[in-house]
Motif scaffolding. Structure first.
Motif, PDB file in Angstrom:
ATOM      1  N   ILE A 153       0.841  -1.202   0.000  1.00 16.59           N
ATOM      2  CA  ILE A 153       0.000   0.000   0.000  1.00 16.59           C
ATOM      3  C   ILE A 153       0.879   1.257   0.000  1.00 16.59           C
ATOM      4  N   GLU A 154       1.936   1.230   0.842  1.00 16.39           N
ATOM      5  CA  GLU A 154       2.844   2.382   0.927  1.00 16.39           C
ATOM      6  C   GLU A 154       3.567   2.628  -0.395  1.00 16.39           C
ATOM      7  N   ASP A 155       3.874   1.542  -1.115  1.00 14.32           N
ATOM      8  CA  ASP A 155       4.639   1.657  -2.362  1.00 14.32           C
ATOM      9  C   ASP A 155       3.788   1.985  -3.581  1.00 14.32           C
ATOM     10  N   LYS A 156       2.468   1.954  -3.438  1.00 14.61           N
ATOM     11  CA  LYS A 156       1.599   2.184  -4.594  1.00 14.61           C
ATOM     12  C   LYS A 156       1.871   3.537  -5.244  1.00 14.61           C
ATOM     13  N   GLY A 157       2.057   3.495  -6.557  1.00 13.67           N
ATOM     14  CA  GLY A 157       2.245   4.729  -7.304  1.00 13.67           C
ATOM     15  C   GLY A 157       3.605   5.368  -7.148  1.00 13.67           C
ATOM     16  N   PHE A 158       4.518   4.693  -6.434  1.00  9.26           N
ATOM     17  CA  PHE A 158       5.864   5.234  -6.246  1.00  9.26           C
ATOM     18  C   PHE A 158       6.744   4.708  -7.380  1.00  9.26           C
ATOM     19  N   VAL A 159       7.008   5.550  -8.361  1.00 10.14           N
ATOM     20  CA  VAL A 159       7.697   5.118  -9.584  1.00 10.14           C
ATOM     21  C   VAL A 159       9.138   4.701  -9.322  1.00 10.14           C
ATOM     22  N   ASP A 160       9.818   5.403  -8.438  1.00 13.40           N
ATOM     23  CA  ASP A 160      11.256   5.183  -8.272  1.00 13.40           C
ATOM     24  C   ASP A 160      11.599   4.062  -7.286  1.00 13.40           C
ATOM     25  N   GLN A 161      10.880   2.960  -7.386  1.00 17.67           N
ATOM     26  CA  GLN A 161      11.208   1.786  -6.570  1.00 17.67           C
ATOM     27  C   GLN A 161      12.431   1.083  -7.135  1.00 17.67           C
ATOM     28  N   THR A 162      13.135   0.346  -6.272  1.00 14.26           N
ATOM     29  CA  THR A 162      14.316  -0.406  -6.696  1.00 14.26           C
ATOM     30  C   THR A 162      13.991  -1.896  -6.758  1.00 14.26           C
ATOM     31  N   VAL A 163      14.887  -2.643  -7.362  1.00 12.97           N
ATOM     32  CA  VAL A 163      14.744  -4.102  -7.400  1.00 12.97           C
ATOM     33  C   VAL A 163      14.701  -4.648  -5.981  1.00 12.97           C
ATOM     34  N   ARG A 164      15.527  -4.088  -5.110  1.00 13.91           N
ATOM     35  CA  ARG A 164      15.558  -4.555  -3.719  1.00 13.91           C
ATOM     36  C   ARG A 164      14.205  -4.318  -3.038  1.00 13.91           C
ATOM     37  N   ASP A 165      13.594  -3.159  -3.274  1.00 11.85           N
ATOM     38  CA  ASP A 165      12.267  -2.872  -2.712  1.00 11.85           C
ATOM     39  C   ASP A 165      11.276  -3.952  -3.137  1.00 11.85           C
ATOM     40  N   TYR A 166      11.311  -4.256  -4.409  1.00 11.01           N
ATOM     41  CA  TYR A 166      10.391  -5.242  -4.980  1.00 11.01           C
ATOM     42  C   TYR A 166      10.606  -6.632  -4.379  1.00 11.01           C
ATOM     43  N   LEU A 167      11.854  -7.076  -4.319  1.00 11.87           N
ATOM     44  CA  LEU A 167      12.153  -8.422  -3.822  1.00 11.87           C
ATOM     45  C   LEU A 167      11.770  -8.570  -2.351  1.00 11.87           C
ATOM     46  N   ARG A 168      11.998  -7.533  -1.565  1.00  7.92           N
ATOM     47  CA  ARG A 168      11.613  -7.584  -0.152  1.00  7.92           C
ATOM     48  C   ARG A 168      10.097  -7.660  -0.013  1.00  7.92           C
ATOM     49  N   ARG A 169       9.408  -6.991  -0.903  1.00 10.02           N
ATOM     50  CA  ARG A 169       7.940  -6.992  -0.838  1.00 10.02           C
ATOM     51  C   ARG A 169       7.369  -8.360  -1.216  1.00 10.02           C
TER      52      ARG A 169
END
Length: 324
Positions: A153-169
């Protein structure tokens, strides 16, 4: 065709999976007619029952008994079902597996309480397992799942996410429950500690590979195959691995921003989906998925030899190469 192939991979579990299916139907039964309808609506939508399959296969490395193992298999599937109901509320999703979601058929309130009910039933079922460590594993898994949902929910619409952000999620969102399914199956059958740890790692790697493929299919499959609109994750504001790799393309980045600002037109959305499909994002995401698959297969190779070992390998390969 692929769904038939999947069933063939664990055809020797057919009778035990029927036991699980019957037990799931009993588990969602309650004194509330509305809860029964909503829970059965989700149950009858079907699913691959991957988590119960991993519970059963992992239990084969100990003293296998369907009567004791079924409690664990039902518990993890109920948690999965509950998370789907809550997901659909968060994502405002109208369809899942080609059917109306619980929130769409009824409303958000009914959906949230249905999810809560299924979580509670999962806890009730796991109490039949006498090993208290199994209870710790399940409760920790549920906590991490909830944290994963909040992070999404916090990451929704946040374009500048990293691969690490994604993998942790996705670790919290998907991999941890598949990992727990393998671990709990092994624990509840009394498998040795080394085997339990190896199956836990196997489940984690398979879960990571599985979710990445799921996110790739959101772009490469049709609405009919997905049972929901293609590109649905993106429309709901969720940035997945193919998008993270493709987002800096000068054509893609501004269109992404328009999606999250709620300003994109249908024609532009189709352009965006086509651009992502043609970018190297899909290929690079597949490479990461395959890396996790190879790690999972390595863990399988180290397991004791029995009838379940080959099945685990085959199911892992199928999950990471599927097209639905």
């Amino acid at each position: 065709m692929d769904k038939m192939r999947l069933k063939l991979l664990y055809s020797d579990l057919k009778s035990d999976l029927e036991v699980i299916e019957n037990e799931l139907a009993a588990a969602v039964n309650s004194s509330s007619h509305l809860l029964n309808e909503a829970s059965l609506h989700l149950l009858l939508a079907g699913g691959k029952r991957i988590r119960p399959v991993f519970v059963l296969l992992s239990a084969k490395f100990g003293n296998y008994s369907i009567e004791s193992i079924k409690q664990v298999a039902v518990s993890v599937e109920l948690i999965h079902m509950a998370s789907l109901v809550h997901d659909d509320v968060i994502d405002d999703a109208e369809t899942r597996r080609g059917r109306e979601t619980v929130k769409s058929q009824w409303n958000n309130r009914v959906a949230m309480y249905t999810g809560d009910f299924l979580f509670a039933k999962a806890i009730e079922y796991i109490t039949a397992v006498k090993n208290t460590y199994a209870h710790e594993v399940l409760s920790h898994t549920m906590v991490e799942l909830c944290i994963g949902e909040i992070i999404q929910i916090e990451d929704k619409g946040f374009v500048d996410q990293t691969v690490r952000d994604y993998l942790r999620r996705i670790k919290r969102k998907t991999a941890i429950l598949i990992s727990a399914s393998c671990e709990l199956g092994a624990i509840s059958s009394g498998a040795d500690e080394k085997t339990v740890r190896r199956l836990k790692r196997f489940g984690y790697y398979v879960g990571m590979s599985f979710q990445i493929i799921d996110d790739i299919l959101d772009f490469t499959s049709t609405e009919e195959e997905l049972g929901k609109p293609a590109g649905g994750d993106l429309l709901q504001g969720n940035i997945t691995l193919p998008v993270i790799y493709a987002k800096n393309d000068p054509t893609i980045h501004p269109l992404l921003q328009k999606v999250f600002d709620g300003e994109i037109e249908e024609r532009e959305m189709q352009v965006l989906l086509d651009e992502i499909r043609q970018s190297d994002g899909i290929k690079r995401a597949k490479q990461i998925s395959n890396m996790y698959l190879q790690k999972a297969l390595h863990e399988v190779k180290q397991l004791p030899t029995n009838s379940a070992k080959k099945s685990l390998q085959n199911v892992a390969l199928f999950m990471s190469k599927r097209n639905f």
